[in-house]
Design a protein around this motif. Structure first.
Motif, mmCIF file in Angstrom:
data_model
loop_
_atom_site.group_PDB
_atom_site.id
_atom_site.type_symbol
_atom_site.label_atom_id
_atom_site.label_comp_id
_atom_site.label_asym_id
_atom_site.label_seq_id
_atom_site.Cartn_x
_atom_site.Cartn_y
_atom_site.Cartn_z
ATOM 1 N N ILE A 1 -2.585 -1.052 -5.220
ATOM 2 C CA ILE A 1 -3.488 -1.859 -4.406
ATOM 3 C C ILE A 1 -4.033 -1.035 -3.245
ATOM 4 O O ILE A 1 -5.200 -1.167 -2.866
ATOM 5 N N GLU A 2 -3.193 -0.161 -2.683
ATOM 6 C CA GLU A 2 -3.663 0.709 -1.618
ATOM 7 C C GLU A 2 -4.783 1.621 -2.110
ATOM 8 O O GLU A 2 -5.759 1.874 -1.395
ATOM 9 N N GLU A 3 -4.663 2.092 -3.350
ATOM 10 C CA GLU A 3 -5.674 3.001 -3.897
ATOM 11 C C GLU A 3 -6.916 2.260 -4.374
ATOM 12 O O GLU A 3 -8.048 2.723 -4.180
ATOM 13 N N LEU A 4 -6.730 1.093 -4.979
ATOM 14 C CA LEU A 4 -7.836 0.391 -5.629
ATOM 15 C C LEU A 4 -8.432 -0.732 -4.787
ATOM 16 O O LEU A 4 -9.570 -1.145 -5.019
ATOM 17 N N GLY A 5 -7.662 -1.258 -3.844
ATOM 18 C CA GLY A 5 -8.123 -2.392 -3.058
ATOM 19 C C GLY A 5 -7.918 -3.712 -3.789
ATOM 20 O O GLY A 5 -7.484 -3.750 -4.945
ATOM 21 N N HIS A 6 -8.227 -4.794 -3.110
ATOM 22 C CA HIS A 6 -8.082 -6.113 -3.730
ATOM 23 C C HIS A 6 -9.303 -6.461 -4.583
ATOM 24 O O HIS A 6 -9.178 -6.842 -5.737
ATOM 25 N N ALA A 7 -10.473 -6.385 -4.007
ATOM 26 C CA ALA A 7 -11.682 -6.729 -4.769
ATOM 27 C C ALA A 7 -11.919 -5.652 -5.832
ATOM 28 O O ALA A 7 -11.640 -4.472 -5.605
ATOM 29 N N TRP B 1 -4.682 -10.296 -7.568
ATOM 30 C CA TRP B 1 -3.424 -9.661 -7.948
ATOM 31 C C TRP B 1 -2.329 -10.721 -8.055
ATOM 32 O O TRP B 1 -2.124 -11.517 -7.140
ATOM 33 N N HIS B 2 -1.635 -10.705 -9.178
ATOM 34 C CA HIS B 2 -0.579 -11.679 -9.463
ATOM 35 C C HIS B 2 0.777 -10.968 -9.513
ATOM 36 O O HIS B 2 0.922 -9.975 -10.241
ATOM 37 N N LEU B 3 1.761 -11.465 -8.781
ATOM 38 C CA LEU B 3 3.121 -10.981 -8.938
ATOM 39 C C LEU B 3 3.791 -11.803 -10.026
ATOM 40 O O LEU B 3 3.990 -13.012 -9.872
ATOM 41 N N ILE B 4 4.143 -11.144 -11.118
ATOM 42 C CA ILE B 4 4.729 -11.852 -12.253
ATOM 43 C C ILE B 4 6.194 -11.487 -12.466
ATOM 44 O O ILE B 4 6.844 -12.048 -13.351
ATOM 45 N N GLY B 5 6.708 -10.547 -11.665
ATOM 46 C CA GLY B 5 8.114 -10.150 -11.765
ATOM 47 C C GLY B 5 8.956 -10.831 -10.706
ATOM 48 O O GLY B 5 8.450 -11.495 -9.791
ATOM 49 N N SER B 6 10.258 -10.645 -10.821
ATOM 50 C CA SER B 6 11.193 -11.273 -9.889
ATOM 51 C C SER B 6 10.925 -10.812 -8.459
ATOM 52 O O SER B 6 10.522 -9.675 -8.218
ATOM 53 N N LEU B 7 11.181 -11.705 -7.524
ATOM 54 C CA LEU B 7 10.952 -11.419 -6.111
ATOM 55 C C LEU B 7 12.220 -11.732 -5.334
ATOM 56 O O LEU B 7 12.746 -12.843 -5.407
ATOM 57 N N GLN B 8 12.696 -10.736 -4.580
ATOM 58 C CA GLN B 8 13.833 -10.944 -3.688
ATOM 59 C C GLN B 8 13.322 -11.386 -2.321
ATOM 60 O O GLN B 8 12.235 -11.001 -1.891
ATOM 61 N N LYS C 1 11.807 -9.012 0.158
ATOM 62 C CA LYS C 1 10.496 -8.433 -0.146
ATOM 63 C C LYS C 1 9.373 -9.459 0.026
ATOM 64 O O LYS C 1 8.227 -9.202 -0.335
ATOM 65 N N ALA C 2 9.712 -10.619 0.579
ATOM 66 C CA ALA C 2 8.735 -11.706 0.669
ATOM 67 C C ALA C 2 7.526 -11.315 1.511
ATOM 68 O O ALA C 2 6.379 -11.626 1.152
ATOM 69 N N ALA C 3 7.741 -10.638 2.627
ATOM 70 C CA ALA C 3 6.620 -10.276 3.492
ATOM 71 C C ALA C 3 5.660 -9.336 2.787
ATOM 72 O O ALA C 3 4.432 -9.477 2.898
ATOM 73 N N GLN C 4 6.197 -8.361 2.049
ATOM 74 C CA GLN C 4 5.338 -7.461 1.286
ATOM 75 C C GLN C 4 4.561 -8.213 0.228
ATOM 76 O O GLN C 4 3.373 -7.959 0.006
ATOM 77 N N LEU D 1 0.463 -8.454 -0.271
ATOM 78 C CA LEU D 1 -0.162 -7.775 -1.399
ATOM 79 C C LEU D 1 -0.839 -8.710 -2.394
ATOM 80 O O LEU D 1 -1.886 -8.377 -2.956
ATOM 81 N N PHE D 2 -0.236 -9.872 -2.645
ATOM 82 C CA PHE D 2 -0.627 -10.659 -3.810
ATOM 83 C C PHE D 2 -1.405 -11.917 -3.443
ATOM 84 O O PHE D 2 -1.236 -12.489 -2.373
ATOM 85 N N ASP D 3 -2.228 -12.331 -4.392
ATOM 86 C CA ASP D 3 -2.988 -13.570 -4.252
ATOM 87 C C ASP D 3 -2.227 -14.756 -4.819
ATOM 88 O O ASP D 3 -2.389 -15.893 -4.359
ATOM 89 N N VAL D 4 -1.418 -14.522 -5.858
ATOM 90 C CA VAL D 4 -0.631 -15.575 -6.506
ATOM 91 C C VAL D 4 0.745 -14.993 -6.822
ATOM 92 O O VAL D 4 0.849 -13.860 -7.313
ATOM 93 N N ILE D 5 1.790 -15.758 -6.555
ATOM 94 C CA ILE D 5 3.153 -15.365 -6.913
ATOM 95 C C ILE D 5 3.656 -16.322 -7.984
ATOM 96 O O ILE D 5 3.766 -17.524 -7.748
#
Length: 247
Positions: free
Chosen positions: A68-74, A78-85, A88-91, A95-99
């Motif tokens: 995301i840093e390299e490509l940007g959002h637009a 971006w969807h987080l589809i993996g497990s989240l601890q 890591k919630a703040a990150q 980063l993501f539009d949908v979790i």
């Protein structure tokens, strides 16, 4: 795989989604194809520009952050589809539009606090991950159907508390079906998630519960036939990691 082959794969997947959606009386436009880009480098992901892909899925926070840093959002969501601890919630919120992987009330409460602390961030769209197959290796609320009254009541209580959190927008459910050679073997999982979603519409009516995120490269057609509104497709679009498109 060159750009023309990549576009051909995407077109074929969209055609298959349309056929499957029509079997359930819907339009293919009602189904979002999320291109799962985990393990593929940013140079590969960049090739999806101009293909009509608007949604990208990642499993790991650190890998996604680099891309995301390299490509940007637009122009993507971006969807987080993996497990989240929880730590890591703040990150994830940054980063993501949908979790898709909110699997406990505690995690939802943590996300709500993080969003509240960011005045520039609007409400966070989330999906609740449900372990409908009861696999010990899978995350998610342990709910194998509507017939287990005790599990259902615990789940419903948690959902009501999550729905009341002011900075989150729970808009549906997600599940990861067991791996199977025959998609018909996992169709009951998709059907069960749809039934749970329908029950939530009755018991927690102040939320939309529109989304059903289910189905991957090997079984997305069965998922769409059972009501999926989001399918997470990686290998069928980008190929295996060793055969990923290169610039």
């Amino acid at each position: 795989m060159n750009s023309d082959e990549l576009l051909a794969r995407l077109t074929a997947i969209r055609d298959r989604v349309t056929v499957a959606a029509e079997k359930s009386g819907r339009s293919g436009d009602e189904v979002t194809v999320i291109a799962v880009t985990k393990t593929h480098p940013a140079t590969t992901v960049a090739r999806l520009r101009g293909t009509g892909v608007a949604d990208l899925g990642e499993n790991r926070i650190q890998e996604a952050a680099t891309k995301i840093e390299e490509l940007g959002h637009a122009p993507w969501r971006w969807h987080l589809i993996g497990s989240l601890q929880s730590n890591k919630a703040a990150q994830a919120v940054r980063l993501f539009d949908v979790i898709h992987s909110v699997d406990t009330l505690k995690l939802a409460q943590r996300l709500d606090r993080v969003v509240a602390d960011d005045p520039e961030r609007g409400p966070m769209r989330i999906l609740l991950q449900v372990n409908v197959a009861g696999e010990a290796s899978k995350s998610g609320f342990d709910l194998r159907g509507l017939d287990d009254g005790e599990r259902w009541e615990r789940f419903l209580g948690a959902v009501r508390e999550i729905a009341a959190l002011p900075h989150l927008v729970p808009c549906g459910l997600m599940t990861i079906a067991p791996l199977a050679d025959d998609p018909e073997q996992v169709r009951p999982c998709f059907r069960a998630l749809a039934r749970i979603r329908d029950a939530l519409r009755e018991h927690v009516p102040d939320r939309d519960w529109r989304e059903l995120s289910m189905g991957m490269s090997n079984d997305f057609e069965a998922a769409v036939e059972e009501g999926a509104t989001m399918v997470r497709v990686g290998r069928a679009i980008l190929g295996d990691r060793d055969t990923a498109p290169r610039p």
